[in-house]
Design a protein around this motif. Structure first.
Motif, short mmCIF file in Angstrom:
data_model
loop_
_atom_site.label_atom_id
_atom_site.label_comp_id
_atom_site.label_asym_id
_atom_site.label_seq_id
_atom_site.Cartn_x
_atom_site.Cartn_y
_atom_site.Cartn_z
N MET A 21 -22.78 -7.22 9.87
CA MET A 21 -23.28 -8.08 10.92
C MET A 21 -22.94 -9.52 10.55
SD MET A 21 -27.24 -8.60 12.25
CE MET A 21 -27.48 -6.86 12.41
N ASP A 22 -22.42 -10.26 11.50
CA ASP A 22 -22.10 -11.67 11.28
C ASP A 22 -23.34 -12.50 11.61
OD1 ASP A 22 -21.09 -14.20 11.08
OD2 ASP A 22 -19.70 -14.01 12.77
N HIS A 23 -23.98 -13.04 10.58
CA HIS A 23 -25.21 -13.80 10.78
C HIS A 23 -24.95 -15.27 11.11
CE1 HIS A 23 -27.52 -10.41 9.24
NE2 HIS A 23 -26.64 -10.32 8.27
N HIS A 57 -26.39 -16.52 14.38
CA HIS A 57 -27.80 -16.24 14.64
C HIS A 57 -28.64 -17.50 14.50
CE1 HIS A 57 -27.03 -11.75 13.56
NE2 HIS A 57 -26.46 -12.12 14.69
N TYR A 94 -31.82 -7.83 5.03
CA TYR A 94 -30.46 -7.48 4.63
C TYR A 94 -30.13 -8.14 3.30
CZ TYR A 94 -29.76 -5.82 9.39
OH TYR A 94 -29.87 -5.14 10.57
N ASP A 103 -24.88 -7.21 3.04
CA ASP A 103 -25.25 -6.95 4.42
C ASP A 103 -25.81 -5.54 4.63
OD1 ASP A 103 -25.61 -8.17 6.91
OD2 ASP A 103 -23.89 -7.10 7.75
N ASP A 142 -31.11 -12.45 16.18
CA ASP A 142 -29.75 -12.08 16.56
C ASP A 142 -29.56 -12.26 18.06
OD1 ASP A 142 -30.93 -9.86 17.78
OD2 ASP A 142 -30.26 -8.46 16.23
N HIS A 192 -34.71 -10.84 11.96
CA HIS A 192 -34.32 -10.20 10.71
C HIS A 192 -34.12 -11.30 9.67
CE1 HIS A 192 -30.54 -11.33 12.63
NE2 HIS A 192 -30.01 -11.36 11.43
#
Length: 98
Positions: free
Chosen positions: A1-3, A6, A25, A29, A74, A80
């Protein structure tokens, strides 16, 4: 997942209501735990994270400073967090006693 895209939570959003159940995470990740509850408020709070187990059964609760977690939302607005700690490092912490 590309944070990177976010939205980070502001200090006043770091409440049990917003954080309970949030996935944590690790540095690779990978999912390493889930927020059980908080102790305290704001930047001095401790986050109790359930680590390991399956569907919450057999998980070990550990308390870590909220400052060690980067909470965000997200694209679906799900809260998260990411941390530099690995699952093994969290599992090595003392078990949190309620």
């Amino acid at each position: 997942m590309d944070h990177s895209n976010h939205v980070r939570l502001q200090v006043d959003e770091l409440t049990e209501n917003n954080l309970e159940g949030a996935t944590i995470y690790g540095p690779g990740d990978e999912k390493i735990g889930q927020v059980s509850h908080l102790h305290g408020v704001g930047s001095d709070a401790q986050v109790v994270v359930d680590v390991g187990g399956l569907l919450g059964i057999g998980a070990k609760p550990v308390a870590i400073p909220i400052s060690r977690l980067d909470f965000m939302r997200d694209e679906a607005h799900a809260v998260h967090a990411v941390t530099t700690w690995t699952k093994d490092e969290l599992k090595a912490l003392p078990e949190h006693q309620h």
